[in-house]
Design an enzyme around this catalytic site. Structure first.
Site, mmCIF file in Angstrom:
data_model
loop_
_atom_site.group_PDB
_atom_site.id
_atom_site.type_symbol
_atom_site.label_atom_id
_atom_site.label_comp_id
_atom_site.label_asym_id
_atom_site.label_seq_id
_atom_site.Cartn_x
_atom_site.Cartn_y
_atom_site.Cartn_z
ATOM 1 N NE ARG A 370 -3.641 -2.153 2.736
ATOM 2 C CZ ARG A 370 -4.681 -2.647 2.062
ATOM 3 N NH1 ARG A 370 -5.110 -1.996 0.988
ATOM 4 N NH2 ARG A 370 -5.266 -3.765 2.450
ATOM 5 C CG HIS A 430 0.942 -8.521 3.954
ATOM 6 N ND1 HIS A 430 1.258 -8.572 5.296
ATOM 7 C CD2 HIS A 430 0.048 -7.512 3.819
ATOM 8 C CE1 HIS A 430 0.582 -7.639 5.948
ATOM 9 N NE2 HIS A 430 -0.162 -6.981 5.073
ATOM 10 C CE1 TYR A 463 -3.459 3.542 9.860
ATOM 11 C CE2 TYR A 463 -2.432 1.809 8.567
ATOM 12 C CZ TYR A 463 -3.498 2.658 8.800
ATOM 13 O OH TYR A 463 -4.604 2.610 7.982
#
Length: 694
Positions: A370, A430, A463
């Site tokens: 992302r 990922h 985050y």
């Protein structure tokens, strides 16, 4: 004897309930509570689109697929979900109503036509006729006018229309229109608003003249978004074009939920469900607006009231890096660790930019999942390629809901001369891995970065994540093996230092837990500490339970889903589970095996979910530098002692806030204060938090 498992879907709803608690808490500033109310709603949207959609697909297969832990069928899980969502929905509506009442003290008020004077009503009518009515596209369902396609998450008005001959028809008005404002401010009443859909709802008789309006409501559809890209992919197609087409298809999948703002006749609801081909059990009545995205506009109007917001915090300069000196040279001397959002992402960006310009750097390889909308990471990679470096980038086009953004970035990277690959058949990539290879005087050196979070400058401020940078040649070689495998469309079969899913992570974790079990059986202190977003992997859960029975002390800091019930006598009584939900999204993953003096510590991109441990390419890296390891162990202890934002999971699966007589400690506030101190800045006064007595 009691089960030790909690259902995954119900555990996720418990997490979203903790988000809702933040919207309800008087200790959270008012405008931030609005944000949590909105996050609760958007979380639930995605949950229905992905998880409920997936369960609904299982039901359509007519196979009795059961959850491997609680043995619930898809049907049983959906039934439990719908019941719990209705309970939480009522609570969410009440919380939002309370927030609106509190906003009135700051000059923000929401009204309907029952609470405005005649003059305002007349001016609004003129506004509707001149500014709104020409822009809407009402439809009346008939034999010649079929039921329209209702877009996912868009707002509509449905009206039951009665003809002069007493026949009933349905009228539909789309209300999600970027042309007119969502918030309509009343003339001569600054700060007094109506939502555009409620405004249009009032004038439904004007829209459908000649009919008697028997009932009307605002509605919103949520559609299934769960598409298995690998199952549908045809290798004769261009993968990027295939993914772009898949995104379009997803927007047309079957509905999984319909929300109403008002009670409607059962026959009308049944008719709508028939048109939408959905079960009436998936119908929800909402006391809150069906789309809370407008709260951010309200917040912007209240910026002059700082007490309504969290105190501003800015990521600080890490003391591990010195200005004016090569980042690569500093990493060559010793490993570095960044902690977001408390420390800035800039040293990592500087490392990329330096590598792009360094004549001795021969290649940069990265995995991207992302990215920010305006990505400085991509800019650095583009510059490196334009400078003649070999740049190999794996762009995961299956990053859910970020596919379009990633497709555009992949095109730009290719245009700049980067080699772009799109992942593996059957496995999402990922991992957060970056490898810089440098050659000087016939000597090859590696600079490897392994992270817990995405290469995204925006989320690095929101985050909590960790980023390890090392020049360890063994780690560099193993990182190189990961990229070589990806280029060949393969997965890593064996690794020594790195834990690399899908083949070399779950088994290694189980082995390290087994080592702790052996220590416990020899009556030696034994310990496992893990920080994750979610824990669902049954093999790991069962091994943790086995370790608990053997006497291993286990601490789990898990923000979201936890399918392991702690504190069950004779099964998990040595396991403690806490969840921290606060201002920043807890996202970092830390694995600790062994007591402090002999501990193995890793940071990782992988949660302990089966999808991460055996169905994705993930990387965990050992933190071997003594200073960095001590830092992580200390931070983990701080989180375990949080008595402000932490909740304890009980043996029944419910959560309670941790309250004790100790000095109030918010781990997130503590880490930010420490970052300010280390940066040599004046310590920021702590934001008002809950006290241990509250």
């Amino acid at each position: 004897m009691k089960n030790i498992y909690c259902n995954r879907e119900l555990s996720w709803l418990k997490f979203n309930e903790r988000v809702l608690e933040e919207a309800e808490s008087k200790d959270v500033p008012l405008c931030e509570r609005l944000t949590f109310a909105s996050i609760f709603q958007t979380n639930l949207d995605e949950f229905f689109m992905v998880r409920v959609g997936s369960l609904q697909d299982q039901m359509l297969l007519h196979k009795e697929i059961r959850d491997n832990k609680t043995k619930k069928t898809a049907k049983e899980q959906i039934e439990a979900i719908l019941e719990e969502v209705k309970r939480l929905g009522k609570r969410h509506g009440k919380a939002f109503e309370n927030l609106l009442q509190e906003l009135e003290a700051y000059g923000v008020r929401f009204v309907d036509f029952r609470h405005i004077d005649e003059g305002a009503s007349q001016r609004l009518e003129r506004y509707f006729k001149t500014e709104i009515a020409p822009l809407i596209s009402p439809t009346i369902i008939s034999k010649r006018q079929p039921f329209p396609f209702l877009r996912n998450k868009d707002i509509y008005i449905v009206a039951v229309l009665e003809t002069k001959s007493k026949k009933e028809r349905l009228g539909i008005i789309p209300c999600s229109n970027n042309v007119f404002k969502r918030l309509i401010e009343l003339p001569d009443h600054p700060g007094t608003f109506m939502l555009s859909e409620e405004f249009i709802l009032h004038y439904v008789p004007e829209v459908f003249k000649g009919y008697r309006i028997k009932a009307k409501s605002v509605i919103r559809i949520t559609r299934n978004a769960d598409i298995d890209a690998d199952a549908l992919y045809d290798e004769d197609l261009d993968y990027r074009d295939f993914m772009a087409d898949l995104i379009k298809k997803r927007k047309k999948l079957t509905p999984v939920r319909i929300e109403f703002s008002r009670e409607m006749n059962k026959n009308v609801v049944a008719t709508l469900c028939k048109y939408l081909e959905m079960d009436k059990t998936h119908v929800f009545l909402s006391d809150a607006p069906l789309d809370l995205s407008f709260v951010f506009e309200i917040q912007d109007r209240l910026r002059k009231n700082p007490e309504l917001f969290y105190e501003k915090k800015v990521p600080q300069k890490s003391p591990m890096f010195q200005d004016g000196e090569s980042i690569l040279a500093q990493i060559r001397r010793e490993d570095k660790l960044l902690s977001y959002p408390y420390e800035s992402i800039r040293p990592f960006l500087h490392m990329l930019n330096e590598a792009a310009e360094d004549p001795d750097v021969i290649s940069i390889k990265m995995t991207l999942y992302r990215l920010a909308k305006q990505s400085k990471v991509v800019e650095a990679l583009v510059e490196a390629a334009e400078n003649g470096k070999e740049v190999i980038v794996l762009v995961e086009l299956r990053a859910r809901f970020d596919e379009e953004n990633n497709i555009e970035w992949s095109r730009r990277l290719e245009d700049a001369g980067c080699q772009v690959i799109y992942g593996l058949d059957g496995y999402k990539v990922h991992s957060k891995l970056c490898l810089i290879t440098r050659k000087n005087d016939n000597h090859v050196e590696y600079f490897t970065q392994i992270g817990t979070g995405n290469y995204n400058e925006k989320t690095s401020r929101l985050y909590t994540d960790l980023s390890l940078m090392t020049s360890d040649p063994a780690i560099g070689l193993e990182a190189s093996n990961v990229f070589q495998a990806l280029l060949k469309g393969e997965v890593v079969e064996q690794s020594e230092k790195l834990l690399v899913a899908p083949k070399c992570l779950q088994n290694r974790v189980l082995e390290m837990i087994d080592e702790e079990i052996e220590h416990a059986r020899h009556e030696e202190p034994a310990y496992v500490g893990v920080k994750l977003n979610s824990l669902t992997d049954k093999k790991i859960i069962d091994k943790l339970a086995e370790a608990s029975k053997a006497g291993v002390k286990i601490d789990l800091v898990i923000r979201g889903i936890c399918c392991l019930l702690p504190g069950v006598p004779e099964k998990t009584e040595n396991i403690r589970v806490i969840s921290i939900v606060g201002r920043f999204l807890e996202h970092s993953r830390i694995y600790i095996f062994g007591t402090e003096e002999r501990s193995k510590v890793y940071i990782a991109s992988a949660d302990f979910m089966t999808r991460n441990t055996v169905r994705r390419v993930e990387v965990a890296a050992p933190v071997e530098d003594v200073r960095l390891k001590e830092c992580l162990l200390k931070d983990f202890r701080i989180m375990l002692n949080d008595n402000v934002q932490a909740r304890k999971m009980n043996p029944d699966g419910n959560y309670t806030r941790i309250r004790n007589d100790k000095e109030p400690l918010s781990a997130q506030e503590y880490f930010y204060e420490e970052a300010y101190k280390k940066a040599g800045k004046k310590e920021q006064p702590q934001v008002k938090t809950e006290t241990a007595e509250s």
